[in-house]
Design a protein around this motif. Sequence first.
Motif, PDB file in Angstrom:
ATOM      1  N   GLY A  64       6.083 -13.003  -6.380  1.00  0.00           N
ATOM      2  CA  GLY A  64       5.729 -12.236  -7.573  1.00  0.00           C
ATOM      3  C   GLY A  64       6.705 -12.484  -8.711  1.00  0.00           C
ATOM      4  N   ARG A  65       6.340 -12.027  -9.900  1.00  0.00           N
ATOM      5  CA  ARG A  65       7.184 -12.254 -11.075  1.00  0.00           C
ATOM      6  C   ARG A  65       7.902 -11.001 -11.544  1.00  0.00           C
ATOM      7  NH1 ARG A  65       3.386 -14.255 -15.369  1.00  0.00           N
ATOM      8  NH2 ARG A  65       4.458 -12.497 -16.256  1.00  0.00           N
ATOM      9  N   LEU A  66       7.197  -9.895 -11.628  1.00  0.00           N
ATOM     10  CA  LEU A  66       7.797  -8.690 -12.186  1.00  0.00           C
ATOM     11  C   LEU A  66       8.429  -7.835 -11.099  1.00  0.00           C
ATOM     12  CD1 LEU A  66       5.152  -7.769 -14.890  1.00  0.00           C
ATOM     13  CD2 LEU A  66       7.237  -9.109 -15.128  1.00  0.00           C
ATOM     14  N   THR A  67       8.922  -6.680 -11.476  1.00  0.00           N
ATOM     15  CA  THR A  67       9.689  -5.850 -10.539  1.00  0.00           C
ATOM     16  C   THR A  67       8.829  -4.954  -9.660  1.00  0.00           C
ATOM     17  OG1 THR A  67       9.952  -4.122 -12.202  1.00  0.00           O
ATOM     18  CG2 THR A  67      11.687  -5.811 -12.076  1.00  0.00           C
ATOM     19  N   SER A  68       7.499  -4.980  -9.858  1.00  0.00           N
ATOM     20  CA  SER A  68       6.667  -4.107  -9.035  1.00  0.00           C
ATOM     21  C   SER A  68       5.419  -4.834  -8.558  1.00  0.00           C
ATOM     22  CB  SER A  68       6.276  -2.842  -9.805  1.00  0.00           C
ATOM     23  OG  SER A  68       5.458  -3.165 -10.901  1.00  0.00           O
ATOM     24  N   ILE A  69       4.824  -4.273  -7.501  1.00  0.00           N
ATOM     25  CA  ILE A  69       3.551  -4.735  -6.947  1.00  0.00           C
ATOM     26  C   ILE A  69       2.691  -3.491  -6.731  1.00  0.00           C
ATOM     27  CG2 ILE A  69       4.504  -6.788  -5.835  1.00  0.00           C
ATOM     28  CD1 ILE A  69       4.487  -5.217  -3.178  1.00  0.00           C
ATOM     29  N   ARG A  70       1.407  -3.687  -6.530  1.00  0.00           N
ATOM     30  CA  ARG A  70       0.523  -2.558  -6.232  1.00  0.00           C
ATOM     31  C   ARG A  70      -0.196  -2.846  -4.927  1.00  0.00           C
ATOM     32  NH1 ARG A  70      -0.268   1.972  -8.354  1.00  0.00           N
ATOM     33  NH2 ARG A  70      -2.174   3.133  -8.040  1.00  0.00           N
ATOM     34  N   VAL A  71      -0.135  -1.876  -4.021  1.00  0.00           N
ATOM     35  CA  VAL A  71      -0.811  -1.972  -2.728  1.00  0.00           C
ATOM     36  C   VAL A  71      -2.064  -1.101  -2.800  1.00  0.00           C
ATOM     37  CG1 VAL A  71      -0.621  -1.468  -0.267  1.00  0.00           C
ATOM     38  CG2 VAL A  71       1.344  -2.388  -1.512  1.00  0.00           C
ATOM     39  N   VAL A  72      -3.191  -1.664  -2.359  1.00  0.00           N
ATOM     40  CA  VAL A  72      -4.465  -0.956  -2.412  1.00  0.00           C
ATOM     41  C   VAL A  72      -5.123  -1.019  -1.037  1.00  0.00           C
ATOM     42  CG1 VAL A  72      -6.732  -0.830  -3.527  1.00  0.00           C
ATOM     43  CG2 VAL A  72      -4.739  -1.655  -4.822  1.00  0.00           C
ATOM     44  N   VAL A  73      -5.571   0.134  -0.563  1.00  0.00           N
ATOM     45  CA  VAL A  73      -6.333   0.225   0.683  1.00  0.00           C
ATOM     46  C   VAL A  73      -7.641   0.911   0.319  1.00  0.00           C
ATOM     47  CG1 VAL A  73      -6.361   1.040   3.062  1.00  0.00           C
ATOM     48  CG2 VAL A  73      -4.174   0.530   1.957  1.00  0.00           C
ATOM     49  N   SER A  74      -8.745   0.220   0.540  1.00  0.00           N
ATOM     50  CA  SER A  74     -10.038   0.792   0.167  1.00  0.00           C
ATOM     51  C   SER A  74     -11.058   0.532   1.268  1.00  0.00           C
ATOM     52  CB  SER A  74     -10.523   0.215  -1.157  1.00  0.00           C
ATOM     53  OG  SER A  74     -10.707  -1.175  -1.057  1.00  0.00           O
ATOM     54  N   ARG A  75     -12.135   1.241   1.179  1.00  0.00           N
ATOM     55  CA  ARG A  75     -13.237   1.067   2.126  1.00  0.00           C
ATOM     56  C   ARG A  75     -14.503   0.882   1.300  1.00  0.00           C
ATOM     57  NH1 ARG A  75     -14.844   4.934   7.161  1.00  0.00           N
ATOM     58  NH2 ARG A  75     -16.088   3.366   8.229  1.00  0.00           N
ATOM     59  N   PRO A  76     -14.740  -0.348   0.848  1.00  0.00           N
ATOM     60  CA  PRO A  76     -15.857  -0.588  -0.069  1.00  0.00           C
ATOM     61  C   PRO A  76     -17.221  -0.243   0.517  1.00  0.00           C
ATOM     62  CG  PRO A  76     -14.790  -2.652   0.548  1.00  0.00           C
ATOM     63  CD  PRO A  76     -13.981  -1.543   1.139  1.00  0.00           C
ATOM     64  N   THR A  77     -17.356  -0.389   1.833  1.00  0.00           N
ATOM     65  CA  THR A  77     -18.587   0.014   2.526  1.00  0.00           C
ATOM     66  C   THR A  77     -18.188   0.598   3.869  1.00  0.00           C
ATOM     67  OG1 THR A  77     -18.996  -2.038   3.749  1.00  0.00           O
ATOM     68  CG2 THR A  77     -19.837  -1.946   1.483  1.00  0.00           C
ATOM     69  N   GLU A  78     -19.156   1.140   4.559  1.00  0.00           N
ATOM     70  CA  GLU A  78     -18.904   1.730   5.868  1.00  0.00           C
ATOM     71  C   GLU A  78     -18.377   0.698   6.870  1.00  0.00           C
ATOM     72  OE1 GLU A  78     -21.880   3.471   9.174  1.00  0.00           O
ATOM     73  OE2 GLU A  78     -22.005   4.437   7.199  1.00  0.00           O
ATOM     74  N   ASP A  79     -18.732  -0.562   6.677  1.00  0.00           N
ATOM     75  CA  ASP A  79     -18.397  -1.615   7.630  1.00  0.00           C
ATOM     76  C   ASP A  79     -17.079  -2.333   7.360  1.00  0.00           C
ATOM     77  OD1 ASP A  79     -20.854  -1.057   8.740  1.00  0.00           O
ATOM     78  OD2 ASP A  79     -21.867  -2.744   7.787  1.00  0.00           O
ATOM     79  N   TRP A  80     -16.449  -2.086   6.207  1.00  0.00           N
ATOM     80  CA  TRP A  80     -15.284  -2.875   5.824  1.00  0.00           C
ATOM     81  C   TRP A  80     -14.128  -2.020   5.330  1.00  0.00           C
ATOM     82  CZ3 TRP A  80     -15.447  -7.841   7.059  1.00  0.00           C
ATOM     83  CH2 TRP A  80     -16.683  -8.457   7.197  1.00  0.00           C
ATOM     84  N   VAL A  81     -12.928  -2.481   5.637  1.00  0.00           N
ATOM     85  CA  VAL A  81     -11.697  -1.960   5.035  1.00  0.00           C
ATOM     86  C   VAL A  81     -11.064  -3.125   4.302  1.00  0.00           C
ATOM     87  CG1 VAL A  81      -9.366  -1.109   5.478  1.00  0.00           C
ATOM     88  CG2 VAL A  81     -11.302  -0.185   6.770  1.00  0.00           C
ATOM     89  N   ARG A  82     -10.669  -2.898   3.058  1.00  0.00           N
ATOM     90  CA  ARG A  82     -10.017  -3.945   2.273  1.00  0.00           C
ATOM     91  C   ARG A  82      -8.565  -3.558   2.034  1.00  0.00           C
ATOM     92  NH1 ARG A  82     -12.468  -7.426  -2.503  1.00  0.00           N
ATOM     93  NH2 ARG A  82     -13.302  -8.367  -0.614  1.00  0.00           N
ATOM     94  N   LEU A  83      -7.670  -4.474   2.378  1.00  0.00           N
ATOM     95  CA  LEU A  83      -6.239  -4.348   2.115  1.00  0.00           C
ATOM     96  C   LEU A  83      -5.917  -5.339   1.014  1.00  0.00           C
ATOM     97  CD1 LEU A  83      -5.097  -4.522   5.840  1.00  0.00           C
ATOM     98  CD2 LEU A  83      -5.600  -2.466   4.510  1.00  0.00           C
ATOM     99  N   ALA A  84      -5.184  -4.896   0.000  1.00  0.00           N
ATOM    100  CA  ALA A  84      -4.918  -5.790  -1.119  1.00  0.00           C
ATOM    101  C   ALA A  84      -3.538  -5.527  -1.699  1.00  0.00           C
ATOM    102  CB  ALA A  84      -5.976  -5.618  -2.204  1.00  0.00           C
ATOM    103  N   VAL A  85      -2.973  -6.582  -2.278  1.00  0.00           N
ATOM    104  CA  VAL A  85      -1.715  -6.477  -3.010  1.00  0.00           C
ATOM    105  C   VAL A  85      -1.909  -7.173  -4.347  1.00  0.00           C
ATOM    106  CG1 VAL A  85       0.739  -7.022  -3.050  1.00  0.00           C
ATOM    107  CG2 VAL A  85      -0.347  -6.363  -0.893  1.00  0.00           C
ATOM    108  N   VAL A  86      -1.554  -6.474  -5.405  1.00  0.00           N
ATOM    109  CA  VAL A  86      -1.682  -6.980  -6.764  1.00  0.00           C
ATOM    110  C   VAL A  86      -0.290  -7.289  -7.292  1.00  0.00           C
ATOM    111  CG1 VAL A  86      -2.480  -6.426  -9.099  1.00  0.00           C
ATOM    112  CG2 VAL A  86      -3.716  -5.520  -7.101  1.00  0.00           C
ATOM    113  N   ASP A  87      -0.143  -8.472  -7.893  1.00  0.00           N
ATOM    114  CA  ASP A  87       1.133  -8.800  -8.542  1.00  0.00           C
ATOM    115  C   ASP A  87       0.851  -9.577  -9.822  1.00  0.00           C
ATOM    116  OD1 ASP A  87       1.336 -11.743  -8.139  1.00  0.00           O
ATOM    117  OD2 ASP A  87       1.497 -11.221  -6.020  1.00  0.00           O
ATOM    118  N   ARG A  88       1.880  -9.807 -10.580  1.00  0.00           N
ATOM    119  CA  ARG A  88       1.734 -10.441 -11.893  1.00  0.00           C
ATOM    120  C   ARG A  88       1.945 -11.950 -11.867  1.00  0.00           C
ATOM    121  NH1 ARG A  88       0.095  -7.236 -16.340  1.00  0.00           N
ATOM    122  NH2 ARG A  88       0.223  -5.114 -15.595  1.00  0.00           N
ATOM    123  N   SER A  89       2.018 -12.541 -10.704  1.00  0.00           N
ATOM    124  CA  SER A  89       2.177 -13.988 -10.601  1.00  0.00           C
ATOM    125  C   SER A  89       0.809 -14.658 -10.623  1.00  0.00           C
ATOM    126  CB  SER A  89       2.900 -14.344  -9.303  1.00  0.00           C
ATOM    127  OG  SER A  89       2.846 -15.724  -9.071  1.00  0.00           O
TER     128      SER A  89
END
Length: 140
Positions: A64-89
């Motif tokens: 990553g480039r900046l001093t922070s990241i964002r972690v996201v945990v979502s359940r877009p549908t009943e069948d799926w869990v999405r794990l994600a990390v957002v950064d500025r790179s």
Amino acid sequence: MTVMAKPRPTGQPGYSETLPRAAESAAVARRLVRTALAAWGLEDQIDDAVVVITELVSNAVDHGRLTSIRVVVSRPTEDWVRLAVVDRSMAVPLMRTDTNDDRIRGRGLLLVDRLTERWGTDRYRWGKQVWADLRCESAR
């Protein structure tokens, strides 16, 4: 008169947190994943999910480039869990396939690939989101 709460769609609420781009943030991300999956009754997914989020956070910390990241945990549908990390790179992660190397680091995306049904990168003007989808156990 009793008022019943209207059921919320799958994935509501989502779970996300902005964290320092530091190795210690992986522990916070794991807690967030455990909390979300327990709230959704998906405790059987926790072991794989914490490995996946640890690898995604580790990549964001390393690249990553900046001093922070964002972690996201979502359940877009009943069948799926999405794990994600957002950064500025803008650097897109690549899965290493040279497993004969003696290096300990650099194979995290191989784990992500093996533990999830699919993963990928969404690119934005300002950075990216690396995500991985786990199929819910009940949907397998």
